[in-house]
Design a protein around this motif. Structure first.
Motif, PDB file in Angstrom:
ATOM      1  N   THR A 135       0.840  -1.209   0.000  1.00  0.00           N
ATOM      2  CA  THR A 135       0.000   0.000   0.000  1.00  0.00           C
ATOM      3  C   THR A 135       0.862   1.239   0.000  1.00  0.00           C
ATOM      4  O   THR A 135       1.821   1.340   0.778  1.00  0.00           O
ATOM      5  CB  THR A 135      -0.879   0.072   1.268  1.00  0.00           C
ATOM      6  N   LEU A 136       0.500   2.184  -0.841  1.00  0.00           N
ATOM      7  CA  LEU A 136       1.116   3.502  -0.835  1.00  0.00           C
ATOM      8  C   LEU A 136       0.054   4.477  -0.325  1.00  0.00           C
ATOM      9  O   LEU A 136      -0.993   4.651  -0.958  1.00  0.00           O
ATOM     10  CB  LEU A 136       1.551   3.861  -2.259  1.00  0.00           C
ATOM     11  N   TYR A 137       0.309   5.069   0.832  1.00  0.00           N
ATOM     12  CA  TYR A 137      -0.637   6.002   1.467  1.00  0.00           C
ATOM     13  C   TYR A 137      -0.032   7.398   1.338  1.00  0.00           C
ATOM     14  O   TYR A 137       0.976   7.714   1.970  1.00  0.00           O
ATOM     15  CB  TYR A 137      -0.809   5.586   2.926  1.00  0.00           C
ATOM     16  N   LEU A 138      -0.646   8.215   0.495  1.00  0.00           N
ATOM     17  CA  LEU A 138      -0.054   9.498   0.116  1.00  0.00           C
ATOM     18  C   LEU A 138      -0.486  10.632   1.050  1.00  0.00           C
ATOM     19  O   LEU A 138      -1.649  10.678   1.480  1.00  0.00           O
ATOM     20  CB  LEU A 138      -0.487   9.860  -1.303  1.00  0.00           C
ATOM     21  N   ALA A 139       0.432  11.553   1.296  1.00  0.00           N
ATOM     22  CA  ALA A 139       0.075  12.767   2.040  1.00  0.00           C
ATOM     23  C   ALA A 139      -0.999  13.524   1.268  1.00  0.00           C
ATOM     24  O   ALA A 139      -1.027  13.507   0.036  1.00  0.00           O
ATOM     25  CB  ALA A 139       1.316  13.641   2.205  1.00  0.00           C
ATOM     26  N   ALA A 162       6.042  -0.089   8.642  1.00  0.00           N
ATOM     27  CA  ALA A 162       5.634   0.999   7.739  1.00  0.00           C
ATOM     28  C   ALA A 162       6.862   1.854   7.450  1.00  0.00           C
ATOM     29  O   ALA A 162       7.608   2.196   8.363  1.00  0.00           O
ATOM     30  CB  ALA A 162       4.563   1.851   8.416  1.00  0.00           C
ATOM     31  N   SER A 163       7.085   2.196   6.187  1.00  0.00           N
ATOM     32  CA  SER A 163       8.232   3.037   5.837  1.00  0.00           C
ATOM     33  C   SER A 163       7.744   4.409   5.411  1.00  0.00           C
ATOM     34  O   SER A 163       6.892   4.515   4.516  1.00  0.00           O
ATOM     35  CB  SER A 163       9.006   2.436   4.664  1.00  0.00           C
ATOM     36  N   LEU A 183       4.750   3.667   2.906  1.00  0.00           N
ATOM     37  CA  LEU A 183       4.729   2.438   2.123  1.00  0.00           C
ATOM     38  C   LEU A 183       4.634   1.277   3.105  1.00  0.00           C
ATOM     39  O   LEU A 183       5.419   1.200   4.049  1.00  0.00           O
ATOM     40  CB  LEU A 183       6.015   2.344   1.296  1.00  0.00           C
ATOM     41  N   SER A 184       3.666   0.414   2.906  1.00  0.00           N
ATOM     42  CA  SER A 184       3.533  -0.716   3.836  1.00  0.00           C
ATOM     43  C   SER A 184       3.136  -1.973   3.079  1.00  0.00           C
ATOM     44  O   SER A 184       2.695  -1.912   1.928  1.00  0.00           O
ATOM     45  CB  SER A 184       2.500  -0.404   4.919  1.00  0.00           C
ATOM     46  N   ASP A 185       3.283  -3.086   3.783  1.00  0.00           N
ATOM     47  CA  ASP A 185       2.978  -4.380   3.161  1.00  0.00           C
ATOM     48  C   ASP A 185       1.579  -4.794   3.644  1.00  0.00           C
ATOM     49  O   ASP A 185       0.800  -3.958   4.085  1.00  0.00           O
ATOM     50  CB  ASP A 185       4.055  -5.384   3.603  1.00  0.00           C
TER      51      ASP A 185
END
Ligand SMILES: Cc1cc2nc3c(=O)[nH]c(=O)nc-3n(C[C@H](O)[C@H](O)[C@H](O)COP(=O)(O)OP(=O)(O)OC[C@H]3O[C@@H](n4cnc5c(N)ncnc54)[C@H](O)[C@@H]3O)c2cc1C
Length: 407
Positions: A135-139, A162-163, A183-185
């Motif tokens: 997952t890409l979690y955007l600002a 989480a990176s 970025l997370s798995d």
């Protein structure tokens, strides 16, 4: 047995979601129950019911799944089916709402549920295009890069990897112009129609009976039994009854802790030129209203968002056009590609809660009656948590996290 309306009546969705036109989304069902008494009756035949039935179907128990629609034709077929452990309310904010230990337990449980759902699909060999993704979690306008860094720290502190990516990394790795991202798995995507139908077919092979076109209209707990009335005037009794009726929740559970809103989604034509990384990631953003997207197995971009706090707006034809145009414009600008004229546009009811948490458990003052309200952007993950909690209770135990989601 005198409630005027047992579950809230809704259209649930408008227009034609992508998945309706895919194969293997139908399930054989009967018009009438074969008997009048069951160990368990599950009301609804969407993803929540399918997972609850899967958890309970041991080949010995008599189980009836009953839906007033055809199986799989409620909200589940409209889902964009990004299967995420990330809850709508960020962990560091949830910690402020319900305390750090409970918030951490909720997020940890959510992560385990995604992994468990993957295992179930694999072990039952359900063909539903289930694919593990990052997952890409955007600002966005709700959380900027500093808040996302705090969020990533909170998740890592809770043992959920989480990176944090800064603006330069988001541009270098994904070509997206945002001030930061996490970025997370532990995510996946699937065809929700095939997932639900595949699970229901698997439970049928273990003896579960499925009836469609029949509404449950009234209900009473009597001693250790529950009696339900059907729209055609028959009475059904069960040791336990589980309402998996989605956004048509039990009227007795109406509360200001949850609300029904409207949401919109679209699917592009297949085969448009998309960045390669999108095949292995799902994307959403910390904005209100938010945008989220994934690819489908046949190379479409599936995008949703523009939620509106109005329980009927999804039924408006003009809003279907304007909201999906906004979604198309936003995603095209973000990805810097023209995704073209969508092949599918749809709108639906959607449930949300103030904490982002689902409501699952025994209905107050109704012994042996359970309800599953997996409201929120990761409703499918919540359906799996519900299956675990409800099956523990029906088996006479108590799930250690049941208190987190109880009514
Ligand atoms: C557009 C959209 C996008 C979404 N995207 C995501 C996503 O990306 N990821 C995610 O995890 N979740 C997502 N969700 C949420 C997720 O899809 C839902 O949480 C999930 O589908 C709900 O499943 P359910 O089985 O609880 O309800 P449903 O699928 O609606 O099934 C409930 C069934 O109960 C039946 N019923 C109701 N009352 C009665 C009665 N009295 N008698 C008999 N039958 C009755 C209805 O006919 C219905 O078929 C999305 C939802 C929508 C609408």
């Amino acid at each position: 047995m005198n409630s005027p309306q047992l579950t809230r009546e809704r259209d649930l969705r408008d227009s034609r979601p992508l998945w309706i036109d895919t194969p293997r989304v139908s399930v054989r069902s009967s018009k009438q129950p074969a008997r009048s008494s069951y160990d368990v009756i599950i009301v609804g035949a969407g993803i929540s019911a399918a997972l609850v039935a899967n958890a309970l179907a041991d080949g010995n128990r008599s189980i009836l799944v009953i839906d007033k629609r055809s199986p799989v034709k409620g909200s589940s077929i409209a889902s964009t089916a990004m299967i995420q452990h990330e809850i709508d309310v960020p962990l560091h904010q949830l910690q402020g709402m319900i305390g750090k230990p409970d918030a951490n337990r909720v997020w940890q449980r959510s992560a385990r549920a995604v992994m468990r759902l993957n295992e179930i699909v694999q072990s039952l060999d359900i063909s539903c295009a289930m694919k593990r993704k990052k997952t890409l979690y955007l600002a966005g306008d709700e959380l900027g890069s500093r808040a996302l860094r705090t969020e990533a720290d909170a998740r890592n502190d809770a043992g959920i990897k989480a990176s944090f990516l800064d603006k330069n990394s988001v541009m270098a790795e994904f070509g997206l112009d945002r001030s930061g991202a996490i970025l997370s798995d532990i995510s996946a995507s699937a065809n929700p129609g095939q997932l639900t139908a595949g699970l229901l077919r698997s439970t049928q092979s273990r003896g579960v009976e499925i009836v469609s076109g029949l509404e449950i209209t009234a209900l009473k707990s009597i001693g250790g039994e529950v009696v339900a009335a059907t729209a055609d005037g028959r009475l059904l009794s069960a040791g336990n009854i589980v309402f998996c009726t989605g956004y048509e929740f039990l009227e007795t559970l109406a509360s200001d802790k949850h609300e029904i809103i409207s949401t919109w989604a679209l699917a592009s034509k297949p085969g448009i030129a998309l960045p390669d990384w999108l095949n292995s990631h799902i994307v959403w953003e910390a904005s209100d209203p938010y945008l989220y997207f994934r690819t489908s197995q046949d190379g479409r971009l599936v995008v949703g968002g523009e939620d509106e706090s109005n329980e009927n707006a999804y039924q408006s034809a003009s809003k279907l056009k304007s909201k999906t145009e906004t979604i198309r414009r936003k995603v095209s600008a973000l990805l810097r590609i023209d995704i073209g004229e969508p092949e599918y546009r749809w709108a639906a009811a959607f449930g949300s809660t103030s904490t982002g948490l689902p409501l699952i458990g025994e209905v107050p003052d109704m012994k042996n009656v359970y309800s599953v309200m997996g409201f929120g952007g990761n409703g499918i993950t919540f359906s799996q948590i519900a299956a675990e909690i409800v099956s523990s209770a029906v088996n006479g135990g108590r799930d250690p996290d049941a208190d987190l989601f109880a009514f």
